[in-house]
Design an enzyme around this catalytic site. Structure first.
Site, PDB file in Angstrom:
ATOM      1  N   CYS A  34     -16.291 -28.162 -15.458  1.00  0.00           N
ATOM      2  CA  CYS A  34     -15.560 -29.144 -16.250  1.00  0.00           C
ATOM      3  C   CYS A  34     -16.133 -30.543 -16.064  1.00  0.00           C
ATOM      4  O   CYS A  34     -15.814 -31.439 -16.819  1.00  0.00           O
ATOM      5  CB  CYS A  34     -14.078 -29.133 -15.872  1.00  0.00           C
ATOM      6  SG  CYS A  34     -13.298 -27.560 -16.223  1.00  0.00           S
ATOM      7  N   THR A  85       1.664 -22.704 -35.201  1.00  0.00           N
ATOM      8  CA  THR A  85       1.551 -21.266 -35.443  1.00  0.00           C
ATOM      9  C   THR A  85       0.795 -20.638 -34.280  1.00  0.00           C
ATOM     10  O   THR A  85      -0.236 -21.153 -33.851  1.00  0.00           O
ATOM     11  CB  THR A  85       0.807 -21.016 -36.770  1.00  0.00           C
ATOM     12  OG1 THR A  85       1.542 -21.666 -37.807  1.00  0.00           O
ATOM     13  CG2 THR A  85       0.693 -19.524 -37.072  1.00  0.00           C
ATOM     14  N   GLY A 100      -5.200 -23.860 -20.158  1.00  0.00           N
ATOM     15  CA  GLY A 100      -4.605 -24.205 -18.868  1.00  0.00           C
ATOM     16  C   GLY A 100      -4.343 -25.705 -18.797  1.00  0.00           C
ATOM     17  O   GLY A 100      -3.332 -26.151 -18.241  1.00  0.00           O
ATOM     18  N   ALA A 115      -6.278 -17.781 -19.985  1.00  0.00           N
ATOM     19  CA  ALA A 115      -6.793 -16.421 -20.159  1.00  0.00           C
ATOM     20  C   ALA A 115      -8.282 -16.286 -19.841  1.00  0.00           C
ATOM     21  O   ALA A 115      -8.711 -15.260 -19.313  1.00  0.00           O
ATOM     22  CB  ALA A 115      -6.541 -15.966 -21.601  1.00  0.00           C
ATOM     23  N   GLN A 171      -7.087 -20.872 -11.546  1.00  0.00           N
ATOM     24  CA  GLN A 171      -8.143 -20.102 -10.865  1.00  0.00           C
ATOM     25  C   GLN A 171      -7.600 -18.871 -10.137  1.00  0.00           C
ATOM     26  O   GLN A 171      -8.375 -18.025  -9.698  1.00  0.00           O
ATOM     27  CB  GLN A 171      -8.891 -20.997  -9.862  1.00  0.00           C
ATOM     28  CG  GLN A 171      -9.787 -22.042 -10.497  1.00  0.00           C
ATOM     29  CD  GLN A 171     -11.007 -21.444 -11.202  1.00  0.00           C
ATOM     30  OE1 GLN A 171     -11.365 -20.283 -11.013  1.00  0.00           O
ATOM     31  NE2 GLN A 171     -11.650 -22.233 -12.046  1.00  0.00           N
TER      32      GLN A 171
HETATM   33  N1  PLP Z   1      -7.105 -25.930 -13.709  1.00  0.00           N
HETATM   34  C1  PLP Z   1      -8.098 -25.405 -12.971  1.00  0.00           C
HETATM   35  C2  PLP Z   1      -7.901 -25.223 -11.503  1.00  0.00           C
HETATM   36  C3  PLP Z   1      -9.311 -25.025 -13.565  1.00  0.00           C
HETATM   37  O1  PLP Z   1     -10.288 -24.519 -12.841  1.00  0.00           O
HETATM   38  C4  PLP Z   1      -9.463 -25.221 -14.972  1.00  0.00           C
HETATM   39  C5  PLP Z   1     -10.739 -24.891 -15.641  1.00  0.00           C
HETATM   40  O2  PLP Z   1     -11.790 -24.834 -15.009  1.00  0.00           O
HETATM   41  C6  PLP Z   1      -8.383 -25.749 -15.693  1.00  0.00           C
HETATM   42  C7  PLP Z   1      -7.226 -26.089 -15.024  1.00  0.00           C
HETATM   43  C8  PLP Z   1      -8.483 -25.939 -17.169  1.00  0.00           C
HETATM   44  O3  PLP Z   1      -8.254 -24.740 -17.851  1.00  0.00           O
HETATM   45  P1  PLP Z   1      -8.637 -24.633 -19.410  1.00  0.00           P
HETATM   46  O4  PLP Z   1     -10.124 -24.474 -19.440  1.00  0.00           O
HETATM   47  O5  PLP Z   1      -7.932 -23.424 -19.914  1.00  0.00           O
HETATM   48  O6  PLP Z   1      -8.154 -25.869 -20.051  1.00  0.00           O
END
Ligand code: PLP
Length: 384
Positions: free
Chosen positions: A327, A237, A72, A200, A179
């Site tokens: 995060c 790839t 994401g 995913a 989310q």
């Molecule tokens: N955006 C939001 C709102 C999220 O909650 C997160 C992950 O917690 C991300 C982006 C990042 O996604 P990814 O873990 O796939 O990089």
């Protein structure tokens, strides 16, 4: 079987066994490179395109409007930096103060390269006022980026309204829907959203695979250069097993969404109502109803300084929850910038607990959580 209770589904979700099944052939005998011209390559290519169709169905997109990424975070970076690089200089971007670091930091990097950024404030419930967006728009505004659902408080934004204001201004609307995808309906045929990021592992798919929806006609410059995969927008790839997993997770989410939403809302409200009854010092953070189906963010009056201790005690009792966002776990004791933007003082902004339910959680687990949690709070005297 594990007796642990996993209530941290906004950090990541367990892989659905059906998704695992869908991935296995691509970790095993179907190992070809999707760009190869022989049968082995063709089988892998078919899997990638099948998954693209499954994801397109979930979000009401065309298959030619989906680019697979590795996360994401990468999808949002491609949306923001890729779009800006394709624009003439002097571009203005509007975002919000409560975005995930994937968007916040991408904006900060753009700002350092001379792009003007406006960060919209939010109300006490974490919602952006569409009127504030209308006021912030400038003739040079080319892009607006607002998340669908906040990763810490779970609040849903009025995306349709914000995207329409943006479109009427002639700018492009990006939505970090990491989310929200797979949890609430998002249909690109009716939503005036131009770019949409997803991942995913937030809806029972594998980690390390995401996608960016790019509305037909919106031009981006690639951030990764190489062999020209994904129509030149994301060379490398393809992660065939991961993409097959993303597709399967999308199909499962699409099939059961309304029943699963009703079930999760029921569990979430049971947890909230009973907890508030048992613990009068507890309070909900974020909007009471405009929130993700399985998402709660709580504070406990007088216990804000003990959140990490509480989290560890729950962990010892076999229950996984989080404080703030996974995060930013390393900054756990710092005030959350999201809660600060919502007007919470330093103490409260430091002391939130995030409890997020998912597909495999049960009523029994909710009831056990309430007992363990209440015992932790009630059996320990307040420090104030
Ligand atoms: N955006 C939001 C709102 C999220 O909650 C997160 C992950 O917690 C991300 C982006 C990042 O996604 P990814 O873990 O796939 O990089």
């Amino acid at each position: 079987m594990s007796t642990r209770i996993y209530f941290d589904n906004s950090a990541t979700t367990p892989l659905d066994p059906r998704v695992r099944e869908a991935m296995l052939p691509f970790l095993d005998n179907i190992f070809g490179n999707p760009s190869s011209m022989h049968l082995d390559g063709l089988e892998a290519r078919q899997a990638v395109e099948y998954a693209r169709g499954q994801l397109a169905d979930l979000i009401g997109a065309g298959t030619d409007e989906i680019v697979f990424t590795a996360s994401g975070t990468e999808a949002s970076n491609l949306a923001l930096a890729g779009f800006t690089r394709a624009q003439p200089p002097g571009c203005h971007i509007i975002t919000t103060a409560i975005e995930h670091p994937a968007v916040l930091m991408a904006c900060r990097a753009l700002e350092r390269s001379g792009v003007a950024i406006t960060r919209l404030p939010v109300g006490g419930d974490g919602i952006v006022d569409p009127a504030a967006l209308a006021v912030a728009l400038r003739p040079t505004t080319r892009l607006v980026s607002v998340m669908a659902a906040n990763n810490v408080v779970g609040t849903l934004q009025p995306i349709a309204e914000l995207a329409l204001i943006t479109r009427n201004h002639g700018a492009v609307f990006h939505c970090d829907a990491v989310q929200a995808v797979g949890k609430i309906p998002l249909d690109m045929r009716t939503l005036p959203v131009d770019l949409l990021s997803l991942s995913a592992h937030k809806f029972h798919g594998p980690k390390g695979v995401g996608a960016l929806y790019i509305r037909k006609g919106v031009r981006l410059s690639p951030l990764i250069h190489g062999g020209g995969q994904e129509k030149g927008l994301r060379s490398a790839t393809e992660n065939v097993a991961g993409i097959a997993g993303l597709g399967a997770a999308a199909a499962i989410a699409a099939n059961g969404m309304s029943a699963e939403t009703a079930r999760l809302v029921c569990l979430r409200d049971r947890l909230l109502d009973r907890l508030l009854q048992r613990i009068p010092q507890a309070y909900l953070i974020g909007h009471r109803y405009r929130r993700l189906p399985g998402h709660l963010c709580l504070g406990i009056d007088g216990r804000e300084g003990e959140t990490i201790k509480l989290l560890m005690a729950l962990d010892d009792a076999g229950i996984a929850v989080s404080t703030g966002s996974a995060c930013s776990a390393s900054h756990g004791s710092e005030p959350s910038y999201i809660l600060s933007a919502m007007g919470y003082d330093q103490l409260r902004a430091r002391g939130s607990l995030r409890i997020t339910l998912g597909r495999f959680n049960t009523e029994k687990e909710v009831d056990r959580f309430i007992d363990v949690f209440a015992a932790q709070i009630i059996n320990k005297p307040e420090k104030r």
